[in-house]
Design a protein around this motif. Structure first.
Motif, short mmCIF file in Angstrom:
data_model
loop_
_atom_site.label_atom_id
_atom_site.label_comp_id
_atom_site.label_asym_id
_atom_site.label_seq_id
_atom_site.Cartn_x
_atom_site.Cartn_y
_atom_site.Cartn_z
N THR A 1 19.03 168.56 -0.89
CA THR A 1 17.88 167.68 -0.72
C THR A 1 16.71 168.37 -0.04
N LEU A 2 16.93 169.57 0.51
CA LEU A 2 15.81 170.33 1.05
C LEU A 2 14.73 170.54 0.00
N THR A 3 15.14 170.63 -1.25
CA THR A 3 14.18 170.85 -2.34
C THR A 3 13.20 169.69 -2.46
N ILE A 4 13.58 168.51 -1.99
CA ILE A 4 12.70 167.34 -2.09
C ILE A 4 11.43 167.54 -1.28
N LEU A 5 11.44 168.48 -0.34
CA LEU A 5 10.22 168.78 0.41
C LEU A 5 9.06 169.13 -0.52
N ILE B 1 9.54 177.97 1.27
CA ILE B 1 10.47 177.65 2.36
C ILE B 1 11.86 177.37 1.79
N VAL B 2 11.90 176.60 0.71
CA VAL B 2 13.19 176.28 0.09
C VAL B 2 13.86 177.56 -0.44
N VAL B 3 13.08 178.46 -1.01
CA VAL B 3 13.64 179.72 -1.52
C VAL B 3 14.34 180.49 -0.40
N THR B 4 13.78 180.45 0.80
CA THR B 4 14.40 181.17 1.91
C THR B 4 15.76 180.58 2.29
#
Length: 329
Positions: A212-216, A251-254
């Motif tokens: 769900t971090l990707t939802i950012l 940020i999500v890629v990291t």
């Protein structure tokens, strides 16, 4: 009578699986319809005549209908299980995925079947408004929410609100579009502060919620697309929203290495729609500015999206075949 007692007779195995049929299934509809709109953006940006988006629309609509039929069966046969899911402190945020899928379907249908799209859009917006008020009302009521319950999934109601103008302006509901956009933008900013506080100062997200971090990525990306429909020129504010989308993408890629350490679950579909939103926003910006760079970025993100969707479909199919979904948590 237990909380999960059905109102009709079904085989015990079917009842068990139906009881645990999750509302998160609607994330599949969001991801596939997002892919449909991203493909349409690519066709326009590159002036392609291939009917890829139309094929994707058919497949997306069929799968969304299957998902909706499954959840309707749960609501009919085991309404207490739906109520229990609504009262779950994490799952409640996923209910607006139902209305978001409906609005996305209307948006995808609009160029092809405008009358049907208008009717579906009105239904989706009505449900979105009701669910948003209900979810937010639940958040600010006396229910004992705790910091571990908070995750980027809480952005989902805000995403649904800022999505409304994408088709709403073209359908003539300009004031209504501004209403939903304003509400979505404000609550996104409030929730962004809360979510970042939770991510930085508290325990890491549980494994199933890590995707769900990707939802950012989704709120600013969709907000840019909506903003481009609401105003004649997206201008600096539009550029800010789009740039912020790419900041969150990086940020999500990291954090991508964390995804490999967790088993597959339906929450993995949270990877799909935000990436689709970023691709769509890039293509829209390319059209607004004539930027070849953003057209290229949109294409690269679309390639990533296709890979993600393909992987998710394969993993979901395997999980269903192995009966690893619709199980007690």
């Amino acid at each position: 009578m237990t909380a999960a007692t059905p109102n009709t007779q079904l085989p015990d195995g079917a009842l068990t699986r139906l009881e645990h049929y999750p509302v998160t299934f609607f994330a599949i509809g969001m991801g596939l319809l997002g892919l449909t709109l991203a493909l349409r953006g690519a066709e326009r940006a590159w002036e392609l005549t291939l009917p890829l988006s139309e094929i994707a629309l058919v497949v997306s609509s069929l799968l969304l209908a299957v998902v909706a039929a499954g959840y309707l069966a749960k609501a009919i046969h085991m309404p207490s299980a739906v109520v229990a899911e609504w009262h779950h402190p994490v799952k409640i945020a996923f209910f607006p995925a139902i209305s978001i899928s409906t609005i996305l379907l209307a948006t995808a249908l609009l160029p092809l079947f405008p009358v049907a799209a208008a009717a579906i859009w009105l239904i989706g917006v009505s449900v979105q408004g009701g669910l948003s008020l209900a979810v937010i009302g639940s958040w600010i009521s006396h229910r004992p929410f705790q910091t571990p319950h908070l995750s980027p999934a809480w952005f989902i109601p805000a995403v649904g609100n800022v999505l409304v103008p994408v088709a709403g302006v073209e359908l003539g509901y300009v004031d209504l579009s501004w209403l939903f956009f304003s509400a979505g933008l404000v609550f996104w900013l409030v929730l962004l502060t809360l979510v970042m506080n939770r991510l930085v100062f508290h325990d890491p997200l549980p494994g199933r919620l890590v995707p769900t971090l990707t939802i950012l990525i989704a709120p600013p990306a969709i907000a840019y697309v909506a903003w481009s429909h609401l105003v004649p020129d997206p201008g600096p504010f539009g550029q800010f929203l789009l740039s912020l989308s790419y900041v969150f993408f990086l940020i999500v890629v990291t954090q991508a290495q964390r995804f490999r350490k967790i088993p597959f679950a339906l929450s993995w579909w949270a990877l799909s729609f935000p990436v689709a939103a970023l691709s769509i926003a890039s293509f829209v910006h390319a059209g607004e500015t004539g930027s070849a760079a953003y057209r290229g970025l949109g294409t690269l993100v679309l390639v990533l999206l296709v890979a993600i969707i393909a992987l998710l479909l394969v993993r979901t199919g395997k999980a269903i075949a192995r009966k690893e979904i619709c199980l007690p948590e």
